[in-house]
Design a protein around this motif. Structure first.
Motif, PDB file in Angstrom:
ATOM      1  N   ARG A   1       0.794  -1.238   0.000  1.00 18.72           N
ATOM      2  CA  ARG A   1       0.000   0.000   0.000  1.00 18.72           C
ATOM      3  C   ARG A   1       0.828   1.290   0.000  1.00 18.72           C
ATOM      4  NH1 ARG A   1      -3.970  -1.928   4.641  1.00 18.72           N
ATOM      5  NH2 ARG A   1      -1.927  -2.620   5.331  1.00 18.72           N
ATOM      6  N   PRO A   2       1.906   1.412   0.782  1.00 15.03           N
ATOM      7  CA  PRO A   2       2.670   2.656   0.723  1.00 15.03           C
ATOM      8  C   PRO A   2       3.294   2.918  -0.651  1.00 15.03           C
ATOM      9  CG  PRO A   2       3.182   1.472   2.748  1.00 15.03           C
ATOM     10  CD  PRO A   2       2.352   0.550   1.895  1.00 15.03           C
ATOM     11  N   LEU A   3       3.800   1.872  -1.293  1.00 21.53           N
ATOM     12  CA  LEU A   3       4.387   2.048  -2.617  1.00 21.53           C
ATOM     13  C   LEU A   3       3.316   2.375  -3.657  1.00 21.53           C
ATOM     14  CD1 LEU A   3       7.004   2.113  -4.150  1.00 21.53           C
ATOM     15  CD2 LEU A   3       6.860  -0.358  -4.434  1.00 21.53           C
ATOM     16  N   LEU A   4       2.153   1.764  -3.539  1.00 24.12           N
ATOM     17  CA  LEU A   4       1.040   2.108  -4.429  1.00 24.12           C
ATOM     18  C   LEU A   4       0.627   3.567  -4.238  1.00 24.12           C
ATOM     19  CD1 LEU A   4      -1.096  -1.129  -4.120  1.00 24.12           C
ATOM     20  CD2 LEU A   4      -0.087  -0.235  -6.227  1.00 24.12           C
ATOM     21  N   ALA A   5       0.613   4.033  -2.997  1.00 19.05           N
ATOM     22  CA  ALA A   5       0.254   5.438  -2.720  1.00 19.05           C
ATOM     23  C   ALA A   5       1.285   6.386  -3.328  1.00 19.05           C
ATOM     24  CB  ALA A   5       0.131   5.666  -1.215  1.00 19.05           C
ATOM     25  N   ARG A   6       2.576   6.032  -3.249  1.00 15.45           N
ATOM     26  CA  ARG A   6       3.616   6.876  -3.858  1.00 15.45           C
ATOM     27  C   ARG A   6       3.481   6.914  -5.370  1.00 15.45           C
ATOM     28  NH1 ARG A   6       8.317   4.457  -0.717  1.00 15.45           N
ATOM     29  NH2 ARG A   6       9.225   4.186  -2.774  1.00 15.45           N
ATOM     30  N   ALA A   7       3.185   5.764  -5.973  1.00 15.61           N
ATOM     31  CA  ALA A   7       2.993   5.717  -7.424  1.00 15.61           C
ATOM     32  C   ALA A   7       1.781   6.556  -7.821  1.00 15.61           C
ATOM     33  CB  ALA A   7       2.828   4.274  -7.889  1.00 15.61           C
ATOM     34  N   GLU A   8       0.704   6.457  -7.038  1.00 11.62           N
ATOM     35  CA  GLU A   8      -0.507   7.225  -7.301  1.00 11.62           C
ATOM     36  C   GLU A   8      -0.221   8.730  -7.218  1.00 11.62           C
ATOM     37  OE1 GLU A   8      -5.134   7.246  -5.786  1.00 11.62           O
ATOM     38  OE2 GLU A   8      -3.607   6.347  -4.520  1.00 11.62           O
ATOM     39  N   GLN A   9       0.555   9.143  -6.225  1.00  6.87           N
ATOM     40  CA  GLN A   9       0.878  10.559  -6.066  1.00  6.87           C
ATOM     41  C   GLN A   9       1.768  11.053  -7.203  1.00  6.87           C
ATOM     42  OE1 GLN A   9      -0.361  12.850  -3.724  1.00  6.87           O
ATOM     43  NE2 GLN A   9       0.541  14.178  -5.274  1.00  6.87           N
ATOM     44  N   ALA A  10       2.758  10.244  -7.604  1.00 11.30           N
ATOM     45  CA  ALA A  10       3.637  10.639  -8.717  1.00 11.30           C
ATOM     46  C   ALA A  10       2.836  10.775 -10.006  1.00 11.30           C
ATOM     47  CB  ALA A  10       4.767   9.617  -8.888  1.00 11.30           C
ATOM     48  N   LEU A  11       1.901   9.868 -10.245  1.00 14.46           N
ATOM     49  CA  LEU A  11       1.062   9.959 -11.437  1.00 14.46           C
ATOM     50  C   LEU A  11       0.167  11.199 -11.379  1.00 14.46           C
ATOM     51  CD1 LEU A  11       0.241   8.715 -14.109  1.00 14.46           C
ATOM     52  CD2 LEU A  11      -1.419   7.308 -12.860  1.00 14.46           C
ATOM     53  N   ALA A  12      -0.379  11.501 -10.213  1.00 11.61           N
ATOM     54  CA  ALA A  12      -1.208  12.705 -10.053  1.00 11.61           C
ATOM     55  C   ALA A  12      -0.377  13.964 -10.298  1.00 11.61           C
ATOM     56  CB  ALA A  12      -1.843  12.735  -8.669  1.00 11.61           C
ATOM     57  N   ASP A  13       0.864  13.984  -9.802  1.00 10.80           N
ATOM     58  CA  ASP A  13       1.751  15.133 -10.024  1.00 10.80           C
ATOM     59  C   ASP A  13       2.051  15.297 -11.510  1.00 10.80           C
ATOM     60  OD1 ASP A  13       1.768  15.487  -7.277  1.00 10.80           O
ATOM     61  OD2 ASP A  13       3.800  14.678  -7.000  1.00 10.80           O
ATOM     62  N   TYR A  14       2.303  14.182 -12.199  1.00  6.08           N
ATOM     63  CA  TYR A  14       2.585  14.240 -13.628  1.00  6.08           C
ATOM     64  C   TYR A  14       1.348  14.713 -14.397  1.00  6.08           C
ATOM     65  CZ  TYR A  14       4.412  13.078 -18.197  1.00  6.08           C
ATOM     66  OH  TYR A  14       4.863  13.170 -19.489  1.00  6.08           O
TER      67      TYR A  14
ATOM     68  N   GLU B   1      -4.276 -10.686 -10.273  1.00  8.86           N
ATOM     69  CA  GLU B   1      -3.877 -10.531  -8.869  1.00  8.86           C
ATOM     70  C   GLU B   1      -2.410 -10.154  -8.706  1.00  8.86           C
ATOM     71  OE1 GLU B   1      -2.704 -15.088  -7.652  1.00  8.86           O
ATOM     72  OE2 GLU B   1      -4.768 -14.448  -7.394  1.00  8.86           O
ATOM     73  N   SER B   2      -1.642 -10.205  -9.783  1.00 15.40           N
ATOM     74  CA  SER B   2      -0.211  -9.893  -9.715  1.00 15.40           C
ATOM     75  C   SER B   2       0.049  -8.427 -10.020  1.00 15.40           C
ATOM     76  CB  SER B   2       0.571 -10.746 -10.717  1.00 15.40           C
ATOM     77  OG  SER B   2       0.414 -12.109 -10.444  1.00 15.40           O
ATOM     78  N   VAL B   3       1.040  -7.867  -9.338  1.00 17.23           N
ATOM     79  CA  VAL B   3       1.450  -6.494  -9.594  1.00 17.23           C
ATOM     80  C   VAL B   3       2.973  -6.425  -9.538  1.00 17.23           C
ATOM     81  CG1 VAL B   3       1.339  -5.722  -7.174  1.00 17.23           C
ATOM     82  CG2 VAL B   3       1.059  -4.056  -9.000  1.00 17.23           C
ATOM     83  N   TRP B   4       3.543  -5.644 -10.443  1.00 12.53           N
ATOM     84  CA  TRP B   4       4.961  -5.329 -10.419  1.00 12.53           C
ATOM     85  C   TRP B   4       5.045  -3.827 -10.223  1.00 12.53           C
ATOM     86  CZ3 TRP B   4       2.872  -9.195 -13.226  1.00 12.53           C
ATOM     87  CH2 TRP B   4       3.503 -10.436 -13.186  1.00 12.53           C
ATOM     88  N   LEU B   5       5.745  -3.403  -9.185  1.00 11.01           N
ATOM     89  CA  LEU B   5       5.872  -1.980  -8.852  1.00 11.01           C
ATOM     90  C   LEU B   5       7.338  -1.596  -8.851  1.00 11.01           C
ATOM     91  CD1 LEU B   5       3.462  -1.920  -5.787  1.00 11.01           C
ATOM     92  CD2 LEU B   5       3.025  -0.901  -8.019  1.00 11.01           C
ATOM     93  N   TYR B   6       7.645  -0.425  -9.423  1.00 11.93           N
ATOM     94  CA  TYR B   6       9.013   0.075  -9.376  1.00 11.93           C
ATOM     95  C   TYR B   6       9.153   0.979  -8.171  1.00 11.93           C
ATOM     96  CZ  TYR B   6      13.443   2.145 -10.482  1.00 11.93           C
ATOM     97  OH  TYR B   6      14.744   2.562 -10.413  1.00 11.93           O
ATOM     98  N   ASP B   7      10.130   0.689  -7.323  1.00 10.61           N
ATOM     99  CA  ASP B   7      10.446   1.494  -6.145  1.00 10.61           C
ATOM    100  C   ASP B   7      11.655   2.350  -6.491  1.00 10.61           C
ATOM    101  OD1 ASP B   7      11.164   2.561  -3.708  1.00 10.61           O
ATOM    102  OD2 ASP B   7      11.122   0.651  -2.632  1.00 10.61           O
ATOM    103  N   ALA B   8      11.414   3.594  -6.899  1.00  9.20           N
ATOM    104  CA  ALA B   8      12.495   4.475  -7.338  1.00  9.20           C
ATOM    105  C   ALA B   8      13.475   4.782  -6.207  1.00  9.20           C
ATOM    106  CB  ALA B   8      11.917   5.775  -7.902  1.00  9.20           C
ATOM    107  N   ASP B   9      13.001   4.847  -4.965  1.00  9.51           N
ATOM    108  CA  ASP B   9      13.891   5.128  -3.837  1.00  9.51           C
ATOM    109  C   ASP B   9      14.932   4.034  -3.659  1.00  9.51           C
ATOM    110  OD1 ASP B   9      12.446   7.418  -3.373  1.00  9.51           O
ATOM    111  OD2 ASP B   9      11.320   6.589  -1.684  1.00  9.51           O
TER     112      ASP B   9
END
Length: 181
Positions: free
Chosen positions: A86-99, A132-140
């Motif tokens: 969830r925290p990484l999904l929230a960061r991705a969501e915020q970055a997409l909203a900023d873009y 049900e699968s997700v691949w997330l990039y963690d830029a940090d």
């Protein structure tokens, strides 16, 4: 368009990678984007022929490709061993909203190209959802994580480990008539 049966074996490093039409430095082509999933088709010394999901093929310095596991990590293990998605999904969501906000301001004429580049500088996300699968990039952390909805585990990283030797010679480079020998 994704080629049927495409399954990445490697990821392009975070800095991107030069590419060539043939294993010949005189035949450069467009460079590969950072973190692009590719299949390593064959090797010729340090050269590696890769194929992209759309079927396009090129040659690269294969020593710099980041290998990925053939299968997502297993779900066994204690629930607390890997991070909550969830925290990484929230960061991705915020970055997409900023873009998206920057794109809207650019489209309205509220930003010029330079301001847009400045406002979007440093934004980097990667999200692939497949059932049900997700691949997330963690830029940090410079890594791709695989998740099953409950937990994440590292799938691939774009950071070199200290013991990961690149080889005894310099990376392949494009030689042009006006470049130094």
């Amino acid at each position: 368009m994704t080629t049927y049966g495409f399954r990445p074996t490697h990821v392009v490093p975070g800095s991107g990678l030069p590419a060539w039409e043939a294993p010949d430095p005189e035949r450069p082509t467009v460079p590969l984007d950072p973190l692009l999933p590719v299949q390593l088709v064959q090797r010729r010394g340090d050269w590696g022929q890769i194929r992209c999901a759309n079927g396009w093929s090129a040659w690269v310095d294969g020593r710099y490709l980041v290998a990925v596991p053939q299968d997502p990590p297993g779900g066994g293990g204690a629930p607390g061993e890997v991070p909550d998605p969830r925290p990484l999904l929230a960061r991705a969501e915020q970055a997409l909203a900023d873009y998206r906000s920057a794109v809207e301001d650019l489209a309205r004429g509220g930003l010029d190209g330079e301001s847009f580049r400045g406002r979007t500088h440093g934004l980097r996300i990667g999200v692939v959802v497949d059932g049900e699968s997700v691949w997330l990039y963690d830029a940090d952390e410079g890594r791709w994580l695989y998740g099953d909805g409950r937990r994440l585990s590292t799938y691939a990283t774009d950071r070199e480990e200290p013991e990961a030797a690149v080889g005894d010679h310099a990376p392949t480079r494009v030689v042009t008539p006006d470049s130094e020998p």
